[in-house]
Design an enzyme around this catalytic site. Structure first.
Site, PDB file in Angstrom:
ATOM      1  N   ASP A 142       0.866  -1.180   0.000  1.00 35.46           N
ATOM      2  CA  ASP A 142       0.000   0.000   0.000  1.00 35.46           C
ATOM      3  C   ASP A 142       0.902   1.229   0.000  1.00 35.46           C
ATOM      4  OD1 ASP A 142      -2.932  -0.803   0.464  1.00 35.46           O
ATOM      5  OD2 ASP A 142      -1.910  -1.967   2.008  1.00 35.46           O
ATOM      6  N   ARG A 155       3.864   2.627   3.065  1.00 35.05           N
ATOM      7  CA  ARG A 155       4.704   1.739   3.867  1.00 35.05           C
ATOM      8  C   ARG A 155       6.188   2.077   3.722  1.00 35.05           C
ATOM      9  NH1 ARG A 155       0.002   1.058   6.046  1.00 35.05           N
ATOM     10  NH2 ARG A 155      -1.433  -0.263   4.853  1.00 35.05           N
ATOM     11  N   ARG A 201      -6.860  10.749   1.604  1.00 34.34           N
ATOM     12  CA  ARG A 201      -6.640   9.682   0.626  1.00 34.34           C
ATOM     13  C   ARG A 201      -7.400   9.899  -0.680  1.00 34.34           C
ATOM     14  NH1 ARG A 201      -7.907   4.217   3.718  1.00 34.34           N
ATOM     15  NH2 ARG A 201      -6.793   3.258   1.972  1.00 34.34           N
ATOM     16  N   LYS A 259      -9.371   1.331  -5.798  1.00 36.16           N
ATOM     17  CA  LYS A 259     -10.078   0.977  -4.569  1.00 36.16           C
ATOM     18  C   LYS A 259     -10.827   2.195  -4.035  1.00 36.16           C
ATOM     19  CE  LYS A 259      -6.042   1.589  -1.522  1.00 36.16           C
ATOM     20  NZ  LYS A 259      -5.014   0.932  -0.712  1.00 36.16           N
ATOM     21  N   HIS A 260     -11.957   1.965  -3.272  1.00 36.25           N
ATOM     22  CA  HIS A 260     -12.498   0.711  -2.760  1.00 36.25           C
ATOM     23  C   HIS A 260     -13.915   0.584  -3.301  1.00 36.25           C
ATOM     24  CE1 HIS A 260      -9.584   2.276   0.211  1.00 36.25           C
ATOM     25  NE2 HIS A 260      -9.298   1.016   0.483  1.00 36.25           N
ATOM     26  N   HIS A 286     -12.032  -1.307   9.071  1.00 37.62           N
ATOM     27  CA  HIS A 286     -11.006  -2.031   9.833  1.00 37.62           C
ATOM     28  C   HIS A 286     -11.546  -2.400  11.213  1.00 37.62           C
ATOM     29  CE1 HIS A 286      -8.390   0.017   6.893  1.00 37.62           C
ATOM     30  NE2 HIS A 286      -7.524  -0.950   7.133  1.00 37.62           N
ATOM     31  N   ASP A 298     -10.593  -6.552  -0.158  1.00 40.17           N
ATOM     32  CA  ASP A 298      -9.813  -5.870   0.860  1.00 40.17           C
ATOM     33  C   ASP A 298      -9.439  -6.944   1.889  1.00 40.17           C
ATOM     34  OD1 ASP A 298      -8.558  -3.886   2.334  1.00 40.17           O
ATOM     35  OD2 ASP A 298     -10.254  -2.507   2.263  1.00 40.17           O
TER      36      ASP A 298
END
Length: 360
Positions: free
Chosen positions: A103, A111, A175, A205-206, A218, A288
């Site tokens: 990601d 990351r 985002r 996404k998403h 999440h 996901d």
């Protein structure tokens, strides 16, 4: 009577097919539908992930920097040289192209961070404020860094629309490019273009849109029934028509107007009827992370994999961040559901063909 005979015939054919399965072959076909996370910054032949890749021929792996179980340790990422060696060692395990995913959206979701020695990328919101030549430069550097590291799949661009200013998982994290579909498409195309030049698979996404949500999938169940609109499909519709989109990620969001029973990741109505048939998407559908609470708190592993695969999902993502599953347990669970007749074998064959087409 005719209907009964037809159902009996289908059942008999399915029983015949499952009884004639070569277990080793089928388990490898199942493994070709899995991207998994693991807890190593380096591997050797004795590492569990290495054993799993060689034994089952997994589709791929996903890399993370943070180890949520032990925050004093890195998960997969420490430095440029270390990641480059890790991806080289992972790829050396198999003769086919292993999908090595990350990601790296930019901003708060990346990351490869500066503290590890990487060149960071601006967030989607920041990118949308730049002149086009600067956007191209930003995304050229992103794609070059991924390519140099041996990473060939990026879970980006995000094409959720910044509809809800209080959205904690998309808008508040910067985002989204814009609340406007055309603007979103414009910037998403630039990232796709630069990644394609470096043979990096882009993932939209998403789906079918997370930008109007109030909660974070999440953490638990997310209902967008009263906030979502068809306008959130526009970026997908336009990009599918204008670009060759290789992969789209589903969202763990529930919308009773699209499916009265299941969230998008597990919904045949969303993944097959809407995305495949209505919008004409021909590429790979990836879930996901199936260990996110929106799914794992409400569905068993057996139910999750059978619903996801039969809904039209081609790759199942298990990040092994929010929970831990052995790769063998996931594969065995899917195989058991297949033998029970709860998963269509044709779905597995179709997924293998699609995944092979983008992994060349």
């Amino acid at each position: 009577m005719k209907k009964f005979l037809f159902i009996f015939l289908l059942y008999s054919l399915n029983c015949f097919a499952t009884s004639s399965f070569n277990e080793e072959v089928v388990k490898k076909q199942i493994a070709k539908m899995l991207i998994v996370g693991f807890d190593k910054t380096s591997i050797d032949n004795f590492s569990q992930i290495a054993k799993d890749i060689k034994k089952y021929e997994l589709a791929g792996v996903i890399l993370f920097d943070k180890n949520l179980e032990d925050k004093t340790k890195p998960k997969n990422i420490k430095s440029f040289a270390q990641v480059k060696q890790l991806t080289k060692d992972l790829q050396s395990l198999v003769p086919y192209k292993l999908l090595i995913a990350i990601d790296q959206e930019g901003g708060k979701v990346q990351r490869l961070k500066k503290i590890y020695g990487f060149k960071e990328t601006k967030s989607a919101k920041e990118v949308a404020k730049l002149p086009i030549n600067k956007v191209n430069e930003e995304y050229k550097n992103l794609a070059l860094q991924l390519s140099d590291l041996g990473i060939n799949l990026n879970f980006a661009p995000v094409v959720d629309l910044a509809i809800n200013p209080n959205n904690e998982v998309i808008t508040k994290l910067d985002r989204a490019y814009s609340k406007d579909a055309n603007e979103t498409v414009k910037y998403a195309k630039l990232l796709i273009k630069e990644q394609r030049k470096k043979h990096i698979i882009s993932v939209l996404k998403h789906f079918p849109g997370h930008g109007s949500s109030l909660k974070d999938s999440h953490k638990g169940f997310v209902d967008i029934s009263n906030t979502w609109s068809k306008y959130e499909l526009k970026p997908y519709e336009k990009l599918i028509k204008q670009c060759k989109i290789d992969m789209i990620m589903t969202a763990h969001v529930f919308n009773k107007n699209l499916d009265e029973n299941y969230p998008a990741t597990l919904s045949y109505n969303v993944n097959t009827k809407l995305l495949r048939e209505k919008l004409g998407f021909k590429g790979v559908i990836i879930s996901d992370d199936l260990q996110m609470k929106a799914i794992s708190k409400h569905y068993s592993l057996n139910k999750t994999v059978s619903l996801a695969i039969n809904s039209g999902v081609n790759i199942l993502l298990f990040g092994n961040q929010l929970a831990k599953y052995k790769t063998s347990d996931i594969i065995n669970t899917i195989y058991e559901e297949l033998l029970k007749g709860n998963i269509s074998y044709e779905r597995i064959l179709v997924s293998n063909r699609l995944i092979k087409s983008i992994s060349k």
